[in-house]
Design a protein around this motif. Sequence first.
Motif, short mmCIF file in Angstrom:
data_model
loop_
_atom_site.label_atom_id
_atom_site.label_comp_id
_atom_site.label_asym_id
_atom_site.label_seq_id
_atom_site.Cartn_x
_atom_site.Cartn_y
_atom_site.Cartn_z
N VAL A 118 0.84 -1.20 0.00
CA VAL A 118 0.00 0.00 0.00
C VAL A 118 0.88 1.25 0.00
N GLY A 119 1.94 1.24 0.83
CA GLY A 119 2.85 2.38 0.90
C GLY A 119 3.51 2.67 -0.43
N MET A 120 3.91 1.60 -1.14
CA MET A 120 4.53 1.80 -2.45
C MET A 120 3.55 2.43 -3.42
N GLY A 121 2.30 1.99 -3.38
CA GLY A 121 1.30 2.58 -4.25
C GLY A 121 1.05 4.04 -3.94
N VAL A 122 0.99 4.39 -2.65
CA VAL A 122 0.77 5.78 -2.24
C VAL A 122 1.95 6.65 -2.67
N ALA A 123 3.19 6.14 -2.44
CA ALA A 123 4.37 6.90 -2.81
C ALA A 123 4.44 7.12 -4.32
N LEU A 124 4.11 6.10 -5.10
CA LEU A 124 4.11 6.25 -6.56
C LEU A 124 3.04 7.25 -7.00
N ALA A 125 1.91 7.28 -6.30
CA ALA A 125 0.90 8.29 -6.61
C ALA A 125 1.45 9.69 -6.35
N GLY A 126 2.24 9.82 -5.28
CA GLY A 126 2.89 11.09 -5.00
C GLY A 126 3.85 11.50 -6.10
N ILE A 127 4.59 10.53 -6.66
CA ILE A 127 5.50 10.82 -7.77
C ILE A 127 4.72 11.31 -8.98
N VAL A 128 3.58 10.69 -9.26
CA VAL A 128 2.76 11.11 -10.40
C VAL A 128 2.27 12.54 -10.20
N ALA A 269 3.89 15.92 -1.61
CA ALA A 269 4.71 15.71 -0.42
C ALA A 269 4.00 14.82 0.59
N ALA A 270 2.71 15.09 0.81
CA ALA A 270 1.95 14.28 1.77
C ALA A 270 1.87 12.83 1.31
N LEU A 271 1.62 12.62 0.02
CA LEU A 271 1.54 11.26 -0.51
C LEU A 271 2.88 10.54 -0.43
N LEU A 272 3.94 11.24 -0.82
CA LEU A 272 5.27 10.61 -0.82
C LEU A 272 5.74 10.27 0.58
N VAL A 273 5.64 11.22 1.50
CA VAL A 273 6.11 10.97 2.86
C VAL A 273 5.27 9.89 3.52
#
Length: 313
Positions: A118-128, A269-273
């Motif tokens: 789940v964390g990887m998906g959230v972080a990748l959403a932050g990158i997008v 930033a919120a999504l990535l962190v």
Amino acid sequence: MRPFHLFLAVCVAAVWGVNFVVIDVGLGHFPPLFFCALRFLAAAVPAVFFVGRPPVKWRWIVGVGLVLGVGKFGLLFLGMHAGMPAGLSSLVLQVQAVFTALFALLTLGERLGRARLVGMGVALAGIVVAAVDEGASGPLLGFALVVAAAAFWGVSNVLTRKASPPDALRFIVWVSTVPVLPLLLLSLVFEGPHADAAALGPLDWGGVGAVLFVAWVSTVLCFGAWGFLLRTYDASVVAPFSLLVPVFGMSSSALLLDEQVSPLRWCAAALLVGGVALTSVRRRQAPAGTPRPARPAGRSRPLADASASRTPS
């Protein structure tokens, strides 16, 4: 964690965040690959003559030196030189946690639990989201180079785990000797000897200070302090402080470089962190002697989480 050690962990994160501002300053004085070579030269000399070689095989020193020094930092400096803002760079680079988890899965057999997926998906959403924001306000080439730098950082983390150096300070000093010559050669080929010589000609305190800060303060002192904290406390206690790096990076860039932080960038930033925090979660192992709950008949026992005993780099 003792109050002084808590203060030390926050200071290391603050220095690593402000370091992106200093890199931006240094890139105004030196070509990126040449600046990167000077950074590792200053980090290695004279320290390498005063600390003994770490008790790890040479292939790990050379491998981490090339991947971390030439790959990660070379691409980071090129990306920032191409227009990637310092604050955004400090944020996007944290996606290395996703790359580390993926590469550890492929090479070390570490399992990815539900929280980490789940964390990887959230972080990748932050990158997008960050890519959309950068695409609307700046060059995407610099963004892509910093993402590539994060991927190389993930590879170096896996190599460092394989090396398992007992002393982070000695390891980083000796690793710093490796990328100097490759970076200088790449600089001579792609940036040209005239550009390098011109950068050394009108040296001022800004350029010298940038090199010394990224080499001695950010690399030698902070890696030494971070290694001390990891030897003193569990990695699960120390590692979360790295999430403060983009906080200090973005805030110092806004204050010192007058970088504008859009609402979309705050969302990224919120999504990535948050995603990196979830990706860094490791399943706790039950204490020795704790009885395990009975499993239904016919169900297979899951493999142990190999990442639980690993120290994050």
